[in-house]
Design an enzyme around this catalytic site. Structure first.
Site, PDB file in Angstrom:
ATOM      1  N   CYS A  79       5.022 -25.557 -47.277  1.00  0.00           N
ATOM      2  CA  CYS A  79       4.634 -24.400 -48.101  1.00  0.00           C
ATOM      3  C   CYS A  79       4.095 -24.869 -49.459  1.00  0.00           C
ATOM      4  O   CYS A  79       4.691 -25.730 -50.107  1.00  0.00           O
ATOM      5  CB  CYS A  79       5.838 -23.477 -48.286  1.00  0.00           C
ATOM      6  SG  CYS A  79       5.423 -21.984 -49.212  1.00  0.00           S
ATOM      7  N   CYS A  83       9.164 -22.959 -55.110  1.00  0.00           N
ATOM      8  CA  CYS A  83      10.495 -22.354 -55.266  1.00  0.00           C
ATOM      9  C   CYS A  83      11.549 -23.465 -55.326  1.00  0.00           C
ATOM     10  O   CYS A  83      11.689 -24.247 -54.367  1.00  0.00           O
ATOM     11  CB  CYS A  83      10.783 -21.403 -54.108  1.00  0.00           C
ATOM     12  SG  CYS A  83       9.415 -20.263 -53.814  1.00  0.00           S
ATOM     13  N   CYS A  86      14.003 -24.195 -52.371  1.00  0.00           N
ATOM     14  CA  CYS A  86      13.572 -24.125 -50.974  1.00  0.00           C
ATOM     15  C   CYS A  86      13.229 -25.476 -50.334  1.00  0.00           C
ATOM     16  O   CYS A  86      12.365 -26.213 -50.829  1.00  0.00           O
ATOM     17  CB  CYS A  86      12.384 -23.192 -50.850  1.00  0.00           C
ATOM     18  SG  CYS A  86      11.935 -22.914 -49.111  1.00  0.00           S
ATOM     19  N   CYS A 123      14.659 -11.439 -37.113  1.00  0.00           N
ATOM     20  CA  CYS A 123      13.872 -11.679 -38.324  1.00  0.00           C
ATOM     21  C   CYS A 123      13.073 -12.975 -38.185  1.00  0.00           C
ATOM     22  O   CYS A 123      13.632 -14.021 -37.858  1.00  0.00           O
ATOM     23  CB  CYS A 123      14.812 -11.755 -39.526  1.00  0.00           C
ATOM     24  SG  CYS A 123      13.947 -12.089 -41.061  1.00  0.00           S
ATOM     25  N   CYS A 155      11.925  -7.623 -38.072  1.00  0.00           N
ATOM     26  CA  CYS A 155      11.757  -7.873 -39.502  1.00  0.00           C
ATOM     27  C   CYS A 155      10.948  -9.153 -39.624  1.00  0.00           C
ATOM     28  O   CYS A 155      11.078 -10.047 -38.784  1.00  0.00           O
ATOM     29  CB  CYS A 155      13.133  -8.050 -40.157  1.00  0.00           C
ATOM     30  SG  CYS A 155      13.047  -8.479 -41.906  1.00  0.00           S
ATOM     31  N   CYS A 215      13.209  -4.917 -47.235  1.00  0.00           N
ATOM     32  CA  CYS A 215      14.362  -5.809 -47.220  1.00  0.00           C
ATOM     33  C   CYS A 215      14.196  -6.718 -48.426  1.00  0.00           C
ATOM     34  O   CYS A 215      13.286  -7.551 -48.459  1.00  0.00           O
ATOM     35  CB  CYS A 215      14.395  -6.617 -45.922  1.00  0.00           C
ATOM     36  SG  CYS A 215      15.678  -7.890 -45.906  1.00  0.00           S
ATOM     37  N   ARG A 287      23.474  -7.482 -46.704  1.00  0.00           N
ATOM     38  CA  ARG A 287      23.569  -8.584 -45.736  1.00  0.00           C
ATOM     39  C   ARG A 287      24.148  -9.843 -46.374  1.00  0.00           C
ATOM     40  O   ARG A 287      23.576 -10.372 -47.332  1.00  0.00           O
ATOM     41  CB  ARG A 287      22.181  -8.863 -45.142  1.00  0.00           C
ATOM     42  CG  ARG A 287      21.574  -7.602 -44.518  1.00  0.00           C
ATOM     43  CD  ARG A 287      20.262  -7.867 -43.806  1.00  0.00           C
ATOM     44  NE  ARG A 287      19.625  -6.602 -43.432  1.00  0.00           N
ATOM     45  CZ  ARG A 287      19.903  -5.911 -42.331  1.00  0.00           C
ATOM     46  NH1 ARG A 287      20.767  -6.359 -41.462  1.00  0.00           N
ATOM     47  NH2 ARG A 287      19.285  -4.761 -42.071  1.00  0.00           N
TER      48      ARG A 287
HETATM   49  N1  SAM Z   1       7.813 -17.728 -47.706  1.00  0.00           N
HETATM   50  C1  SAM Z   1       8.336 -16.431 -47.672  1.00  0.00           C
HETATM   51  C2  SAM Z   1       8.895 -15.991 -48.999  1.00  0.00           C
HETATM   52  O1  SAM Z   1       9.189 -16.803 -49.825  1.00  0.00           O
HETATM   53  O2  SAM Z   1       9.043 -14.778 -49.174  1.00  0.00           O
HETATM   54  C3  SAM Z   1       9.376 -16.231 -46.593  1.00  0.00           C
HETATM   55  C4  SAM Z   1      10.372 -17.312 -46.271  1.00  0.00           C
HETATM   56  S1  SAM Z   1      11.534 -17.711 -47.574  1.00  0.00           S
HETATM   57  C5  SAM Z   1      12.281 -19.169 -46.941  1.00  0.00           C
HETATM   58  C6  SAM Z   1      12.765 -16.442 -47.410  1.00  0.00           C
HETATM   59  C7  SAM Z   1      13.912 -16.442 -48.395  1.00  0.00           C
HETATM   60  O3  SAM Z   1      14.837 -17.470 -48.046  1.00  0.00           O
HETATM   61  C8  SAM Z   1      13.621 -16.730 -49.844  1.00  0.00           C
HETATM   62  O4  SAM Z   1      13.113 -15.626 -50.520  1.00  0.00           O
HETATM   63  C9  SAM Z   1      14.982 -17.108 -50.385  1.00  0.00           C
HETATM   64  O5  SAM Z   1      15.633 -15.970 -50.876  1.00  0.00           O
HETATM   65  C10 SAM Z   1      15.700 -17.636 -49.154  1.00  0.00           C
HETATM   66  N2  SAM Z   1      16.023 -19.081 -49.298  1.00  0.00           N
HETATM   67  C11 SAM Z   1      15.168 -20.117 -49.180  1.00  0.00           C
HETATM   68  N3  SAM Z   1      15.809 -21.290 -49.396  1.00  0.00           N
HETATM   69  C12 SAM Z   1      17.093 -20.985 -49.664  1.00  0.00           C
HETATM   70  C13 SAM Z   1      18.246 -21.773 -49.970  1.00  0.00           C
HETATM   71  N4  SAM Z   1      18.188 -23.092 -50.076  1.00  0.00           N
HETATM   72  N5  SAM Z   1      19.407 -21.121 -50.174  1.00  0.00           N
HETATM   73  C14 SAM Z   1      19.479 -19.785 -50.086  1.00  0.00           C
HETATM   74  N6  SAM Z   1      18.425 -18.987 -49.803  1.00  0.00           N
HETATM   75  C15 SAM Z   1      17.249 -19.574 -49.602  1.00  0.00           C
HETATM   76  C1  DTB Z   2      17.124 -13.978 -46.668  1.00  0.00           C
HETATM   77  O1  DTB Z   2      17.341 -13.358 -47.714  1.00  0.00           O
HETATM   78  N1  DTB Z   2      17.789 -15.060 -46.302  1.00  0.00           N
HETATM   79  C2  DTB Z   2      17.261 -15.601 -45.061  1.00  0.00           C
HETATM   80  C3  DTB Z   2      16.232 -14.521 -44.653  1.00  0.00           C
HETATM   81  N2  DTB Z   2      16.229 -13.638 -45.764  1.00  0.00           N
HETATM   82  C4  DTB Z   2      14.861 -14.917 -44.307  1.00  0.00           C
HETATM   83  C5  DTB Z   2      16.725 -16.972 -45.245  1.00  0.00           C
HETATM   84  C6  DTB Z   2      17.768 -17.971 -45.722  1.00  0.00           C
HETATM   85  C7  DTB Z   2      17.169 -19.327 -45.738  1.00  0.00           C
HETATM   86  C8  DTB Z   2      18.151 -20.387 -46.135  1.00  0.00           C
HETATM   87  C9  DTB Z   2      17.517 -21.738 -46.234  1.00  0.00           C
HETATM   88  C10 DTB Z   2      16.984 -22.276 -44.959  1.00  0.00           C
HETATM   89  O2  DTB Z   2      17.668 -22.219 -43.912  1.00  0.00           O
HETATM   90  O3  DTB Z   2      15.886 -22.840 -44.971  1.00  0.00           O
HETATM   91 FE1  SF4 Z   3       7.503 -21.174 -49.593  1.00  0.00          FE
HETATM   92 FE2  SF4 Z   3      10.123 -21.517 -49.474  1.00  0.00          FE
HETATM   93 FE3  SF4 Z   3       9.053 -20.345 -51.585  1.00  0.00          FE
HETATM   94 FE4  SF4 Z   3       9.047 -19.048 -49.208  1.00  0.00          FE
HETATM   95  S1  SF4 Z   3      10.833 -19.618 -50.435  1.00  0.00           S
HETATM   96  S2  SF4 Z   3       7.357 -19.226 -50.665  1.00  0.00           S
HETATM   97  S3  SF4 Z   3       8.833 -20.807 -47.841  1.00  0.00           S
HETATM   98  S4  SF4 Z   3       8.700 -22.478 -50.933  1.00  0.00           S
END
Ligand code: SAM
Ligand code: DTB
Ligand code: SF4
Length: 350
Positions: A79, A83, A86, A123, A155, A215, A287
């Site tokens: 990506c 973030c 992430c 989802c 979702c 959501c 959730r």
């Molecule tokens: N790229 C899209 C976005 O950012 O909206 C969708 C996928 S993103 C991985 C979905 C959500 O996963 C993020 O908004 C964040 O809240 C959650 N997330 C990602 N990494 C995480 C982590 N290490 N711990 C907890 N939540 C995480």
């Molecule tokens: C949300 O709020 N939490 C989920 C779902 N929506 C998409 C994602 C959590 C991701 C946790 C980090 C990972 O497994 O990469």
């Molecule tokens: Fe990309 Fe992760 Fe940020 Fe979603 S949360 S926009 S997958 S870097």
């Protein structure tokens, strides 16, 4: 302030999965919360806070069931966003490899397996900054149609979307779009620099406008203050309509991300955040999302007592771990937790 009358049927801004509300009850939905009020709730003695949240929860969610949701990463890694939490950001060296979008058949196979294991919501997550029109988006639309054909709530979370993309997702049958605010507007810049809070709000408005369920939630453990947490919840609750679904995540620290060494989240802070979300948004699904692997079973149950009525089950979230299926099933059995049943408790509306 708006008032929702619960009758035998789910109301228009329906608690998803509310099933049947046999006794008429009135619950007020407020959209005018002030920060000191939210903070006062957050800082109540824990058991008083949980008591208030649970009392309200049971007024609305009489059947007291917990929805099992399944999560699948349909497009992993690579990506372009930054973030800080992430593991899928290309710029963080986390060992997550960039993969192509999964094929429609494989995704539907996973959805079927999830349904057989008890999921009522599926989802699909993509590590995209935004959706691009073309072959890949067309495949996602097919995935949504297929998931709906299986009788599951659909979702997805794909990053930013345009008005026309929101409309196409709605036409494909999408129930809900996940797009988290993650933290307060003030703290956002500390965590993400490649997009703004307003970008996020704009996508959420497009989702709402298209008639798709919203959501939207956040993460705790990003180095935010209690004010930041409360502000995020207030921003969600003061929308003209509450998000139907509010995921509360605890940071899953991943080596290679800038937040890898953040102070671990105290489970009791998760309980507080969930309880306040429940009080501010009584008719929303709250959730208990990422971070359950770091919590013991008692803390997870306390989150449910505080108003969480959904979990992601399955051994993996998107890229990180989740409690094992057998462990979750054992917890549900030992605690007498009732999962929302497919079809029987089919949500009446979004
Ligand atoms: N790229 C899209 C976005 O950012 O909206 C969708 C996928 S993103 C991985 C979905 C959500 O996963 C993020 O908004 C964040 O809240 C959650 N997330 C990602 N990494 C995480 C982590 N290490 N711990 C907890 N939540 C995480
Ligand atoms: C949300 O709020 N939490 C989920 C779902 N929506 C998409 C994602 C959590 C991701 C946790 C980090 C990972 O497994 O990469
Ligand atoms: Fe990309 Fe992760 Fe940020 Fe979603 S949360 S926009 S997958 S870097």
């Amino acid at each position: 302030m708006s008032t929702v009358a619960f009758t035998g049927h789910a109301h228009p801004s329906a608690p998803l999965g509310a099933g049947s509300h046999s006794l008429p009850t009135e619950v007020s939905l407020r959209h005018d919360w002030a920060l000191p009020e939210v903070k006062a709730l957050y800082e109540l003695p824990l058991l008083e806070l949980v008591y208030r949240a649970q009392s309200l929860h049971r007024q609305v969610w009489k059947d007291n069931k917990v929805q099992l949701c399944s999560l699948l990463s349909i497009k992993t890694g690579g990506c372009p966003e930054d973030c800080g939490y992430c593991p899928q950001a290309a710029r963080h060296q986390t060992g997550v490899k960039a993969e192509k979008l999964m094929g429609v058949a494989d995704v539907l196979e996973a959805a079927k397996t999830a349904r057989e294991a008890g999921a009522t919501r599926f989802c699909m997550g993509a590590a995209w900054r935004e959706v691009k029109d073309g072959e890949q988006f067309d495949s996602v639309l097919q995935m949504v149609r297929g998931v709906k054909t299986l009788g599951l709530e659909a979702c997805c979370t794909l990053g930013m979307i345009t008005e026309s993309q929101a409309k196409r997702l709605k036409d494909a049958g999408l129930d809900s779009y996940n797009h988290n605010l993650d933290t307060s507007a003030d703290h956002y810049g500390e965590i993400i620099s490649t997009r703004t809070y307003d970008d996020r709000l704009q996508t959420l408005a497009r989702v709402r406008q298209a008639g798709i369920g919203v959501c939207c939630g956040g993460i705790i453990g990003l180095g935010e203050t209690v004010d930041d947490r409360c502000h995020m919840l207030l921003t969600l609750a003061n929308h003209a309509e509450h998000p139907e679904s509010v995921p509360v995540n605890a940071l899953v620290p991943v080596a290679g991300t800038p937040l890898a060494n953040n102070k671990p989240v105290d489970s009791l802070e998760m309980v507080r955040t969930i309880a306040v979300a429940r009080i501010l948004m009584p008719a929303s699904m709250v959730r208990l999302s990422a971070g359950r692997s770091q919590m013991n079973e008692e803390a997870q149950l306390l989150c449910m007592l505080a108003g969480a009525n959904s979990v992601f089950f399955g051994d993996k979230l998107l890229t990180t771990g989740n409690p094992e299926y057998e462990q979750d099933m054992s917890l549900f059995a030992r605690a007498g937790l009732e999962p929302l049943q497919p079809n029987v408790d089919k949500p009446v509306s979004q």
